[in-house]
Design an enzyme around this catalytic site. Structure first.
Site, PDB file in Angstrom:
ATOM      1  N   CYS B 219       0.827  -1.216   0.000  1.00 60.60           N
ATOM      2  CA  CYS B 219       0.000   0.000   0.000  1.00 60.60           C
ATOM      3  C   CYS B 219       0.855   1.258   0.000  1.00 60.60           C
ATOM      4  O   CYS B 219       0.697   2.120  -0.858  1.00 60.60           O
ATOM      5  CB  CYS B 219      -0.931  -0.013   1.207  1.00 60.60           C
ATOM      6  N   HIS B 220       1.784   1.357   0.960  1.00 61.73           N
ATOM      7  CA  HIS B 220       2.586   2.573   1.032  1.00 61.73           C
ATOM      8  C   HIS B 220       4.071   2.280   1.139  1.00 61.73           C
ATOM      9  O   HIS B 220       4.851   3.161   1.471  1.00 61.73           O
ATOM     10  CB  HIS B 220       2.121   3.440   2.194  1.00 61.73           C
ATOM     11  N   GLY B 221       4.452   1.040   0.899  1.00 57.32           N
ATOM     12  CA  GLY B 221       5.867   0.730   0.788  1.00 57.32           C
ATOM     13  C   GLY B 221       6.607   0.621   2.106  1.00 57.32           C
ATOM     14  O   GLY B 221       7.693   1.171   2.248  1.00 57.32           O
TER      15      GLY B 221
END
Lengths: 66, 255
Positions: B219-221
């Site tokens: 999702c956001h690394g």
């Protein structure tokens, strides 16, 4: 010779029945084709699959259970 | 043979136009209409009752049409013979006097071929679509991981190799965002049990991915290491370790 006429009149004469024939035939064809190809594959690999050698070990398992 | 005749009432005796049929290699001059002059009696000069009554139309009104314009000469090709297609015809359709008995069967065969092509096409199309769609579905390892749930959350159970354990234990704890020792996060060295919910916004991380070989949240690394500790990305905390015990060598109870 009457077969062609029967099939033509029943299935191919109208576009609607023609399309239905193709779609239904697609289902039948897929079933036949998949089963046939599976059979071919199993015949080519006869003796190598678990289903083919299961009986050798199933007896052992039964004995072990006893 | 072609001919035309223009008839106008009253003059039909005098005016006829006709064309002559000519083969094209005998191109003759078109028939010429020779105009005939007829003397028409001049109307009476004085307008008497009698003379005027002659001008009144009597009887039924008749409308006539005239053929105006040139008639044409057509040269039909009588020397061209009808081509013989009998060598292209099947035996059953050679004689035009015998009703064609095989035509319906031939038509059925043609449509059968078309239907066969259609069935093959439908089958191929269906398989292409299914193959394409199946690339979008979760892969088997992700599905298998997601099946292990604990209190409604995915549970990640991972067997670690000795090298991996050594790697995560050699990391300087003070350099971590959420400093936690690996020994404090596992019961047995080779088994890591964490809850598979990213501490950032709650996505499910992907196992065996990311820069540290542990977990990676798509999702956001956020990158987690093999001990489930946050190493890179927006997540603030390490992956949660549930309470679990080993009953024996092969059995583990979570909770």
């Amino acid at each position: 010779m009457n077969l062609g006429r029967t099939i033509y009149n029943a299935l191919f004469r109208r576009t609607s029945t023609f399309v239905v024939t193709i779609v239904v035939g697609g289902f039948i064809f897929e079933r036949v084709f998949d089963e046939g190809m599976d059979n071919v594959w199993e015949n080519m690999n006869r003796g190598k699959l678990w289903n083919h050698i299961k009986h050798r070990y199933a007896e052992d398992a039964d004995e072990a259970d006893e | 043979m072609f001919s035309s005749k223009c008839i106008s009432p009253g003059f039909s005796r005098y005016l006829t136009a006709s064309t002559t049929h000519l083969a094209h290699y005998l191109k003759g001059a078109p028939a010429v209409v020779i105009p005939t002059v007829e003397t028409v009696p001049s109307p009476p000069e004085s307008f008497t009752n009698l003379s005027m009554s002659k001008l009144i139309p009597k009887g039924n009104l008749v409308a006539t049409t005239k053929h105006i314009g040139n008639t044409q000469v057509r040269f039909s090709h009588t020397d061209v013979s009808m081509p013989d297609f009998s060598s292209y015809r099947r035996q059953s359709s050679l004689d035009p006097n015998i009703p064609n008995s095989t035509e319906i069967n031939r038509r059925a065969f043609t449509y059968l071929m078309v239907a066969g092509m259609g069935i093959t096409g439908v089958h191929i199309g269906k398989n292409v679509v299914v193959d394409f769609l199946s690339t979008m579905s979760a892969s088997a390892d992700v599905l298998a991981l997601a099946k292990i749930e604990w209190r409604g959350k995915p549970l990640f159970v991972r067997r670690r190799s000795a090298d991996e354990v050594e790697d995560v234990r050699n990391v300087d704890t003070a350099s971590l965002r959420d400093p936690e020792d690996d020994q404090a996060r596992v019961v047995k060295d080779d088994w890591l049990v964490v809850i598979g919910v990213c501490t950032h916004l709650g996505c499910v991380p992907i196992a065996n991915a990311g820069e540290f070989g542990g977990y990676y949240c798509p999702c956001h690394g956020s990158h987690y290491d093999v001990s489930g500790r946050i190493r890179k990305g927006p997540a603030p905390l390490n992956l949660e370790v549930p309470e679990y015990t080993f009953l024996d060598e092969n059995t583990m109870v979570v909770g």
